[in-house]
Scaffold this motif. Structure first.
Motif, PDB file in Angstrom:
ATOM      1  N   LEU A   1      -7.616  15.827  58.857  1.00 18.11           N
ATOM      2  CA  LEU A   1      -7.305  14.404  58.696  1.00 18.11           C
ATOM      3  C   LEU A   1      -5.865  14.132  58.270  1.00 18.11           C
ATOM      4  O   LEU A   1      -5.473  12.968  58.166  1.00 18.11           O
ATOM      5  N   ALA A   2      -5.083  15.169  58.034  1.00 17.38           N
ATOM      6  CA  ALA A   2      -3.733  14.987  57.484  1.00 17.38           C
ATOM      7  C   ALA A   2      -2.857  14.090  58.348  1.00 17.38           C
ATOM      8  O   ALA A   2      -2.038  13.336  57.820  1.00 17.38           O
TER       9      ALA A   2
ATOM     10  N   MET B   1     -12.582  12.958  50.985  1.00 22.70           N
ATOM     11  CA  MET B   1     -11.941  12.660  52.272  1.00 22.70           C
ATOM     12  C   MET B   1     -11.957  11.166  52.555  1.00 22.70           C
ATOM     13  O   MET B   1     -10.972  10.600  53.053  1.00 22.70           O
TER      14      MET B   1
ATOM     15  N   LYS C   1      -9.321   9.592  50.122  1.00 23.07           N
ATOM     16  CA  LYS C   1      -7.935  10.017  50.370  1.00 23.07           C
ATOM     17  C   LYS C   1      -7.367   9.396  51.641  1.00 23.07           C
ATOM     18  O   LYS C   1      -6.180   9.043  51.690  1.00 23.07           O
ATOM     19  N   TYR C   2      -8.194   9.255  52.677  1.00 18.52           N
ATOM     20  CA  TYR C   2      -7.653   8.881  53.976  1.00 18.52           C
ATOM     21  C   TYR C   2      -7.995   7.458  54.416  1.00 18.52           C
ATOM     22  O   TYR C   2      -7.579   7.041  55.500  1.00 18.52           O
TER      23      TYR C   2
END
Length: 260
Positions: free
Chosen positions: A71-72, A165, A168-169
């Motif tokens: 997902l970065a 996740m 964070k995203y």
């Protein structure tokens, strides 16, 4: 180094053999036979070690590495939560599908739990609109696979790794009608925003009739009892309008950028 009898730092003699295993120091009956390399290369014996806590730590680490790696490079994203039990012919499914499409058209990736129901609808809308449709699944006692509309997906063993996740995203959370899992995700997001563990972002509840009882209880019992304050209630916005959901998210992102 062994400690000599009567030396400072201990009342009882600690003579005898000492075995070092990396940073671990073992004495007496705790010393086993062989070396770490020997045990690694020896395929004989019980496989129970793969279920021990130290091994679980590595599995947990691997889930974070896989999730961050996947997902970065994700663009700005919105997490959509809701019930896996919502039927495809329900108005809530249609609303989630419309929401997924309009978020994609506005330039947002759509992240869901990857399951059926509301999650499938939001993923479907995003995928059909040409956007990025992400599914973060979870291992459950009953069989559940990622829905067919997930374009980028990963399955997690651990809820807490999966939740990280989402937080964070995602730049916003949209909470559609759902059960315990949906409520858990909603209150997790609200707690993180309230305690400033994350940068403030919109938490929007879709479905005024569905959420009215909860919002009334928060005001009449939780706020009235002094457990939260008035500003905490402002963290939640409730609506029945998909366009309003998207507009609030776009405006919030604009304000965030202007404030940087």
């Amino acid at each position: 180094m062994t400690q000599e009898p009567g030396s400072p730092g201990g009342d009882r003699p600690r003579g005898g053999a000492v075995h070092h295993r990396g940073p671990i120091e073992l004495r007496g009956a705790q010393i086993g036979s062989g070396t770490t390399d020997q045990r690694l290369l020896d395929s004989r014996g019980s496989s129970a070690w793969v279920h021990t806590d130290p091994w679980r730590v590595l599995r947990i680490q691997s889930e974070f590495v896989e999730g961050f790696g996947l997902l970065a490079e994700l663009s700005a994203a919105v997490a959509v939560f809701g019930s896996a039990r919502t039927s495809p012919d329900s108005p809530e499914y249609a609303a989630a599908r419309e929401l997924g499409a309009k978020l994609a058209q506005a330039g947002y990736a759509v992240i869901t739990g990857g399951g059926p129901g509301i999650m499938e609808a939001a993923n479907r809308g995003a995928s059909e609109a040409g956007g990025t449709s992400v599914g973060l699944g979870i291992e459950l006692p009953f069989e559940q696979r990622l829905n067919d509309w997930v374009d980028v997906g990963i399955n997690f063993r651990y809820f807490f790794a999966r939740k990280t996740m989402f937080v964070k995203y995602a730049q916003a959370f949209v909470i559609m009608p759902g059960g315990f899992g949906t409520l858990d995700e909603m209150f997790e997001a609200l707690t993180l925003v309230q305690t400033r563990k994350v940068t403030r972002f919109p938490v929007i509840l879709y479905g005024t009739d569905y959420w009215a009882g909860l919002v009334d209880w928060l005001r009449s019992a939780v706020l009235a009892g002094g457990k939260i304050n008035e500003l905490d209630l402002d963290l939640v916005h409730v609506t029945d309008d998909v366009d309003e959901v998207v507009a609030r998210i776009v405006e919030s992102m604009r304000q965030t950028k202007d404030g940087q």
